[in-house]
Design a protein around this motif. Structure first.
Motif, mmCIF file in Angstrom:
data_model
loop_
_atom_site.group_PDB
_atom_site.id
_atom_site.type_symbol
_atom_site.label_atom_id
_atom_site.label_comp_id
_atom_site.label_asym_id
_atom_site.label_seq_id
_atom_site.Cartn_x
_atom_site.Cartn_y
_atom_site.Cartn_z
ATOM 1 N N LEU A 17 0.834 -1.206 0.000
ATOM 2 C CA LEU A 17 0.000 0.000 0.000
ATOM 3 C C LEU A 17 0.865 1.251 0.000
ATOM 4 O O LEU A 17 0.613 2.190 -0.767
ATOM 5 C CB LEU A 17 -0.934 -0.011 1.212
ATOM 6 C CG LEU A 17 -1.802 1.230 1.405
ATOM 7 C CD1 LEU A 17 -2.723 1.459 0.218
ATOM 8 C CD2 LEU A 17 -2.616 1.111 2.700
ATOM 9 N N GLU A 20 2.498 1.728 -3.412
ATOM 10 C CA GLU A 20 1.540 2.186 -4.414
ATOM 11 C C GLU A 20 1.127 3.630 -4.165
ATOM 12 O O GLU A 20 0.964 4.413 -5.103
ATOM 13 C CB GLU A 20 0.320 1.270 -4.433
ATOM 14 C CG GLU A 20 0.598 -0.162 -4.882
ATOM 15 C CD GLU A 20 0.930 -0.263 -6.361
ATOM 16 O OE1 GLU A 20 0.801 0.751 -7.089
ATOM 17 O OE2 GLU A 20 1.333 -1.359 -6.802
ATOM 18 N N GLU A 21 0.949 4.006 -2.921
ATOM 19 C CA GLU A 21 0.548 5.374 -2.593
ATOM 20 C C GLU A 21 1.661 6.374 -2.911
ATOM 21 O O GLU A 21 1.392 7.484 -3.393
ATOM 22 C CB GLU A 21 0.190 5.489 -1.106
ATOM 23 C CG GLU A 21 -1.069 4.753 -0.680
ATOM 24 C CD GLU A 21 -2.348 5.527 -0.983
ATOM 25 O OE1 GLU A 21 -2.328 6.410 -1.867
ATOM 26 O OE2 GLU A 21 -3.368 5.235 -0.333
ATOM 27 N N SER A 22 2.885 5.991 -2.646
ATOM 28 C CA SER A 22 4.003 6.920 -2.777
ATOM 29 C C SER A 22 4.490 7.066 -4.207
ATOM 30 O O SER A 22 5.149 8.053 -4.548
ATOM 31 C CB SER A 22 5.172 6.478 -1.896
ATOM 32 O OG SER A 22 5.706 5.258 -2.376
ATOM 33 N N TYR A 151 -3.778 11.142 6.747
ATOM 34 C CA TYR A 151 -3.512 9.733 6.442
ATOM 35 C C TYR A 151 -2.004 9.472 6.538
ATOM 36 O O TYR A 151 -1.201 10.210 5.972
ATOM 37 C CB TYR A 151 -4.035 9.490 5.031
ATOM 38 C CG TYR A 151 -3.806 8.157 4.377
ATOM 39 C CD1 TYR A 151 -4.099 6.959 5.017
ATOM 40 C CD2 TYR A 151 -3.356 8.117 3.049
ATOM 41 C CE1 TYR A 151 -3.933 5.748 4.360
ATOM 42 C CE2 TYR A 151 -3.199 6.923 2.383
ATOM 43 C CZ TYR A 151 -3.482 5.725 3.046
ATOM 44 O OH TYR A 151 -3.324 4.537 2.394
ATOM 45 N N MET A 156 -1.912 2.891 7.485
ATOM 46 C CA MET A 156 -1.560 1.789 6.584
ATOM 47 C C MET A 156 -1.243 0.523 7.371
ATOM 48 O O MET A 156 -1.670 -0.581 7.004
ATOM 49 C CB MET A 156 -0.360 2.180 5.714
ATOM 50 C CG MET A 156 -0.621 3.343 4.789
ATOM 51 S SD MET A 156 0.879 3.742 3.847
ATOM 52 C CE MET A 156 0.414 5.321 3.145
ATOM 53 N N ARG A 190 -9.412 3.483 -1.741
ATOM 54 C CA ARG A 190 -8.372 4.211 -2.456
ATOM 55 C C ARG A 190 -7.824 3.347 -3.599
ATOM 56 O O ARG A 190 -7.619 2.136 -3.424
ATOM 57 C CB ARG A 190 -7.239 4.611 -1.500
ATOM 58 C CG ARG A 190 -7.694 5.549 -0.388
ATOM 59 C CD ARG A 190 -6.582 5.806 0.616
ATOM 60 N NE ARG A 190 -5.514 6.605 0.051
ATOM 61 C CZ ARG A 190 -5.422 7.937 0.110
ATOM 62 N NH1 ARG A 190 -6.380 8.620 0.741
ATOM 63 N NH2 ARG A 190 -4.411 8.571 -0.421
ATOM 64 N N ALA A 192 -4.886 3.036 -4.705
ATOM 65 C CA ALA A 192 -3.622 2.399 -4.321
ATOM 66 C C ALA A 192 -3.867 1.122 -3.524
ATOM 67 O O ALA A 192 -3.106 0.151 -3.641
ATOM 68 C CB ALA A 192 -2.769 3.366 -3.502
#
Length: 226
Positions: A17, A20-22, A151, A156, A190, A192
């Protein structure tokens, strides 16, 4: 490029996660724990503990999912709460409480041998898992995220395990933790998160929990220490 050693279990998924988010570029490297690949000599050089996840960031090796989240957050400056004391407190709460007790709750609910009496152990880990989620639910009441107003890696870390609450505690368990469920639902929505969950589908992992898988996943069943 950063190598990410993983499978589809909760701890690797929360690192997926973050990746993928970053937007950090990474190479996923599948480790099939049911086949025992976590005990190969090459992988034990990455993680002597023989577990996933781990990362190799151009020669810098980090293992344990929560250590990886903290390392990556500090490396990128992303998803890192300003209040470090609160960050470390709740991140370690997930690391030392939520994760281990959740794992044991799953084990005794679903995988412990059915021909033995595990009532005491099963009840202990169900109780402790429920206790941890009750604390989390109270903490999240009236606030959007675990630490501060944004967040972060603590959310996470929690999401990795909390999205599995029904598997650990039963189908109706989420009703006891409405604030946890709200956060899980928000994160799961989300894009991600969808990519993190789907990452495992790009690889073929052993699906059967047969004798080989049990020997590799639960080595205590074939080795008596005391």
């Amino acid at each position: 490029m950063l190598k990410f050693y993983f499978n589809g279990s909760p701890n690797p998924t929360k690192v997926a996660l973050f990746l993928e988010e970053s937007g950090l570029p990474f190479e996923p490297v599948a480790v099939d724990t049911r086949k025992g690949e976590q005990f190969s000599p090459d992988y034990l050089k990455i993680n002597p503990n023989g577990k996933v996840p781990a990362i190799d960031d151009n020669g810098t090796i980090v293992f344990d999912s929560n250590a990886i989240l903290l390392y990556l957050a500090e490396k990128t400056g992303k998803f890192l709460p300003a209040n470090r004391a609160e960050l470390l407190s709740w991140l370690m709460f997930v690391a030392t409480g939520v994760g281990p007790y959740s794992g044991q709750a799953v084990h005794f609910k679903h995988f412990a041998p059915k021909d033995q009496n595990h009532d005491y152990a099963h009840n202990r880990y169900q109780y402790e898992t429920d206790r941890h989620y009750t604390i989390l639910d109270g903490h999240l009441k009236g606030r959007s995220y675990m630490v501060g107003d944004a967040y972060s890696i603590v959310d996470m870390a929690l999401w990795g395990w909390a999205r599995m609450v029904p598997f650990k505690l039963g189908d109706g368990a989420f009703a006891r933790y409405p604030n946890v469920k709200r956060l899980v639902d928000e994160i799961s929505a989300r894009p991600a998160a969808a990519r993190a969950i789907a990452l495992k589908d790009k690889f073929t992992f052993k699906a059967e929990m047969d004798d080989e898988a049990r020997r590799n996943m639960f080595r205590h069943m074939t080795t008596k220490v005391a």
